[in-house]
Each structure stands twice: as C-alpha cells, then as structure tokens.
Design an enzyme around this catalytic site. Structure first.
Site, PDB file in Angstrom:
ATOM      1  N   MET A   1      -8.940   6.332   1.091  1.00  0.00           N
ATOM      2  CA  MET A   1      -9.354   4.978   1.325  1.00  0.00           C
ATOM      3  C   MET A   1     -10.609   4.802   0.510  1.00  0.00           C
ATOM      4  SD  MET A   1     -11.253   2.826   3.570  1.00  0.00           S
ATOM      5  CE  MET A   1     -12.754   3.599   3.521  1.00  0.00           C
ATOM      6  N   PRO A   2     -10.878   3.853  -0.173  1.00  0.00           N
ATOM      7  CA  PRO A   2     -10.357   2.493  -0.213  1.00  0.00           C
ATOM      8  C   PRO A   2      -8.936   2.382  -0.792  1.00  0.00           C
ATOM      9  CG  PRO A   2     -12.537   2.612  -1.235  1.00  0.00           C
ATOM     10  CD  PRO A   2     -12.059   4.003  -1.014  1.00  0.00           C
ATOM     11  N   LEU A   3      -8.334   1.260  -0.512  1.00  0.00           N
ATOM     12  CA  LEU A   3      -7.034   0.912  -1.068  1.00  0.00           C
ATOM     13  C   LEU A   3      -7.266  -0.039  -2.228  1.00  0.00           C
ATOM     14  CD1 LEU A   3      -3.934   0.700  -1.055  1.00  0.00           C
ATOM     15  CD2 LEU A   3      -4.158  -1.055   0.725  1.00  0.00           C
ATOM     16  N   ILE A  72      -9.717  -2.892  -0.789  1.00  0.00           N
ATOM     17  CA  ILE A  72      -9.837  -2.982   0.655  1.00  0.00           C
ATOM     18  C   ILE A  72     -10.554  -1.712   1.106  1.00  0.00           C
ATOM     19  CG2 ILE A  72      -8.604  -3.204   2.843  1.00  0.00           C
ATOM     20  CD1 ILE A  72      -6.275  -4.432   1.121  1.00  0.00           C
TER      21      ILE A  72
END
Length: 130
Positions: A1-3, A72
């Site tokens: 993560m992040p995406l 994201i």
C-alpha cells in the site's frame, strides 16, 4: 500500500508500461518510505476519446502521452506528497521521456480500517502490518 492506479491512452508497449510502473514505484518508495515489496499498481488503458484531461487553465499541452495517476494511501505529509510528485516526473522523464506537464496526480487518503490485504482481516488494525 499505497495503491497506484494509472489511466493512460492505449498504445504504449509492454516495456514502456513496465518502465512507467517501475519509475512510479521507485518514487513512492523514496518519498513515502514504504518497503520495496509494498507494490500495488494497476493500469487501465483507454481509447483516446475515453480520456479527457485538459490543462485547467495552466497552458499545458496534453498529448497521447498523458498519464492520470490516482494514489490511494494512508495519510502522508505535505513534504512527502510534494517529494513524490517531483520524483515521479523526474523518473518518468528520464526513463520513458514523458514530459512533466503530461503527468496528473490525485492523491486520495484513507485510514487503516480501509485496507484488507486478504483473509478478511484489516491487517493494519490487527497489528499484522504497521
């Protein structure tokens, strides 16, 4: 993560797409200080008429090279975000000759409860991930 979610106009080679993803990952690892193996990326390719990305009055000339990147992520500092934007365009210009004015980024923040990496658990909440 992040995406990282990339929207691009169809026509790039597999090698160009891989270079795009690699450059963005390198910038993210450096700016956000995430582990090297923290890599979640998608690419959606569009016909030219399906992706309208204008210049918002800044005088930028967009071409078929334009990239819309939606990131994201958990909250990041203003310093981290601006560092990411700068590193991203530098690496894209170097690796695949993308002009900095062709790169649009929108960073959307969410919280630890908004992520599950499998097994129906929120690993940031359970402590499996930090």
């Amino acid at each position: 993560m992040p995406l990282l979610k990339f929207d691009i106009i169809r026509g790039r080679s597999d090698e160009e797409i891989r270079q795009l993803l690699d450059a963005a990952h390198e910038a993210m690892v450096e700016a956000f200080e995430v582990p090297l193996t923290d890599r979640y990326q998608t690419v959606t390719q569009h016909q030219p008429e399906e992706l309208i990305l204008e210049d918002t009055g800044l005088g930028y000339r967009r071409s078929a090279d334009v990239i819309l990147l939606t990131v994201i992520s958990r909250p990041r500092s203003q310093e981290q975000k601006t560092k990411f934007y700068r590193l991203l365009v530098e690496r894209l210009q170097t690796s695949i000759a993308i002009s900095p004015e062709e790169v649009i980024v929108s960073l959307v923040e969410n919280s630890d409860a908004d992520w599950s990496f499998g097994h129906g658990r929120a690993q940031f909440l359970t402590g499996e991930l930090k």
